[in-house]
Write an enzyme that holds these catalytic residues in place. Structure first.
Site, PDB file in Angstrom:
ATOM      1  N   ASP A  45      40.653  26.859  39.229  1.00  0.00           N
ATOM      2  CA  ASP A  45      41.921  26.281  39.684  1.00  0.00           C
ATOM      3  C   ASP A  45      41.655  25.212  40.743  1.00  0.00           C
ATOM      4  O   ASP A  45      42.589  24.551  41.217  1.00  0.00           O
ATOM      5  CB  ASP A  45      42.917  27.352  40.150  1.00  0.00           C
ATOM      6  CG  ASP A  45      42.414  28.177  41.308  1.00  0.00           C
ATOM      7  OD1 ASP A  45      41.279  27.942  41.769  1.00  0.00           O
ATOM      8  OD2 ASP A  45      43.163  29.075  41.766  1.00  0.00           O
ATOM      9  N   ASP A  84      40.224  30.414  35.089  1.00  0.00           N
ATOM     10  CA  ASP A  84      40.732  30.947  36.359  1.00  0.00           C
ATOM     11  C   ASP A  84      42.221  31.259  36.223  1.00  0.00           C
ATOM     12  O   ASP A  84      42.984  30.406  35.744  1.00  0.00           O
ATOM     13  CB  ASP A  84      40.556  29.847  37.418  1.00  0.00           C
ATOM     14  CG  ASP A  84      40.044  30.379  38.730  1.00  0.00           C
ATOM     15  OD1 ASP A  84      39.893  31.602  38.866  1.00  0.00           O
ATOM     16  OD2 ASP A  84      39.775  29.543  39.617  1.00  0.00           O
ATOM     17  N   LYS A 114      39.041  34.817  35.378  1.00  0.00           N
ATOM     18  CA  LYS A 114      38.665  35.140  36.759  1.00  0.00           C
ATOM     19  C   LYS A 114      39.937  35.274  37.576  1.00  0.00           C
ATOM     20  O   LYS A 114      40.903  34.530  37.357  1.00  0.00           O
ATOM     21  CB  LYS A 114      37.776  34.045  37.354  1.00  0.00           C
ATOM     22  CG  LYS A 114      37.428  34.277  38.840  1.00  0.00           C
ATOM     23  CD  LYS A 114      36.370  33.329  39.331  1.00  0.00           C
ATOM     24  CE  LYS A 114      36.899  32.008  39.842  1.00  0.00           C
ATOM     25  NZ  LYS A 114      37.888  32.100  40.938  1.00  0.00           N
ATOM     26  N   GLU A 183      32.522  33.866  47.737  1.00  0.00           N
ATOM     27  CA  GLU A 183      32.703  32.513  48.274  1.00  0.00           C
ATOM     28  C   GLU A 183      32.729  32.539  49.797  1.00  0.00           C
ATOM     29  O   GLU A 183      33.485  33.312  50.407  1.00  0.00           O
ATOM     30  CB  GLU A 183      34.007  31.897  47.729  1.00  0.00           C
ATOM     31  CG  GLU A 183      34.259  30.501  48.295  1.00  0.00           C
ATOM     32  CD  GLU A 183      35.304  29.686  47.534  1.00  0.00           C
ATOM     33  OE1 GLU A 183      35.800  30.150  46.494  1.00  0.00           O
ATOM     34  OE2 GLU A 183      35.606  28.582  48.016  1.00  0.00           O
TER      35      GLU A 183
HETATM   36  O1  KIV Z   1      38.421  27.251  41.329  1.00  0.00           O
HETATM   37  C1  KIV Z   1      37.193  27.207  41.441  1.00  0.00           C
HETATM   38  O2  KIV Z   1      36.535  26.198  41.173  1.00  0.00           O
HETATM   39  C2  KIV Z   1      36.524  28.416  41.917  1.00  0.00           C
HETATM   40  C3  KIV Z   1      35.073  28.296  42.260  1.00  0.00           C
HETATM   41  C4  KIV Z   1      34.924  27.614  43.557  1.00  0.00           C
HETATM   42  C5  KIV Z   1      34.401  29.605  42.232  1.00  0.00           C
HETATM   43  O3  KIV Z   1      37.132  29.424  42.045  1.00  0.00           O
END
Ligand code: KIV
Length: 266
Positions: A45, A84, A114, A183
């Site tokens: 995201d 995501d 995710k 993170e």
């Molecule tokens: O949204 C994203 O790119 C992420 C990564 C930083 C793990 O969640």
């Protein structure tokens, strides 16, 4: 060749083989990332910030993510594509989260989803995994909670916060997550979590001891130039190169040097 699977990632952890993950949001970059041999491509995201120009990831919608996941899937053959789950697509109820995760798999074509959070999303993770959809967790700095966290800050620095994060990691593993993004956490904490879990950890700003690493593609390539987090290594300056190329094109047009006969039909 078939795509990287959850099983393959587990084997890589067991064999101490590092996992390389990157984000991608469109067909051309996804093809390049896939051809370069990256194991996991995340349609993050972060799309909201590095492609759509928002100040945070919060405005990204499920339809945005489905559209970009479709493009990434079309551009790839080998990598596992993880979509995501955007803000408020999984927090309301486990059944709504399952329906939305299902759309990312069924319409988007992703192989996994995710989502951010610890114990508060354990039930949701369990529900999605029980339907046969692999789930990657995300702990530490969880950008969808930026307003609650008070900014994009390192997490897990106090003893209490570190203890909670370690507990959350185990809870997510127990709930069925196949992997965990860590993170912006101190590297010693990431090391402890990595050693304690059976599932692979993927670090971003979490030091070298995780089972794998992830970066936002547009940071790594120097395409996103608004700001660069401390943990990013820029491997190229594509933004600068693109600007120079465009300026050269503009000059050629203004001076009548493009197109030449070579670029014209007779
Ligand atoms: O949204 C994203 O790119 C992420 C990564 C930083 C793990 O969640």
């Amino acid at each position: 060749m078939s795509r990287v699977t959850v099983l393959k990632l587990k084997e890589m952890k067991a064999a101490n083989e590092k996992i390389a993950m990157l984000t991608a949001y469109d067909y051309p970059f996804a093809s390049i990332v896939d051809e370069a041999g990256i194991e996991i491509i995340l349609v993050g995201d972060s799309l909201g910030m590095v492609v759509l120009g928002y100040d945070s990831t919060i405005p990204v919608t499920l339809d945005d993510t489905i559209r970009h996941t479709q493009a990434v899937v079309r551009g790839t053959k080998n990598a596992m594509v993880v979509a995501d789950m955007p803000f408020l697509t999984y927090q309301v109820s486990p059944s709504q989260a399952l329906m939305n995760a299902g759309r990312l798999i069924q319409e988007g074509g992703a192989q996994a989803v995710k989502l951010e959070g610890g114990r508060e999303v354990a039930n949701t993770v369990h529900t999605i995994v029980s339907a046969g959809i692999p789930v990657m967790g995300h702990l530490g700095l969880t950008p969808q909670s930026v307003h609650q966290l008070g900014g994009y800050k390192v997490q897990g620095r106090t003893e209490e916060a570190a203890k909670r994060l370690k507990e959350d990691a185990l809870i997510l593993q127990e709930a069925g997550a196949f992997s965990l993004v860590l993170e912006a956490v101190p590297m010693e904490l990431a090391k402890e979590v990595t050693e304690e879990l059976n599932i692979p950890t993927i670090g971003i700003g979490a030091g070298p001891h995780c089972d794998g690493q992830v970066l936002v593609l547009h940071d790594l390539l120097g395409v996103f130039q608004k700001f660069t987090p401390k943990f990013v290594k820029r491997y190229a300056e594509l933004g600068k190169m693109a600007k120079e190329a465009i300026e050269e094109y503009r000059k050629d047009v203004k001076e009548g040097k493009f197109p030449t006969e070579e670029h014209s039909y007779r």
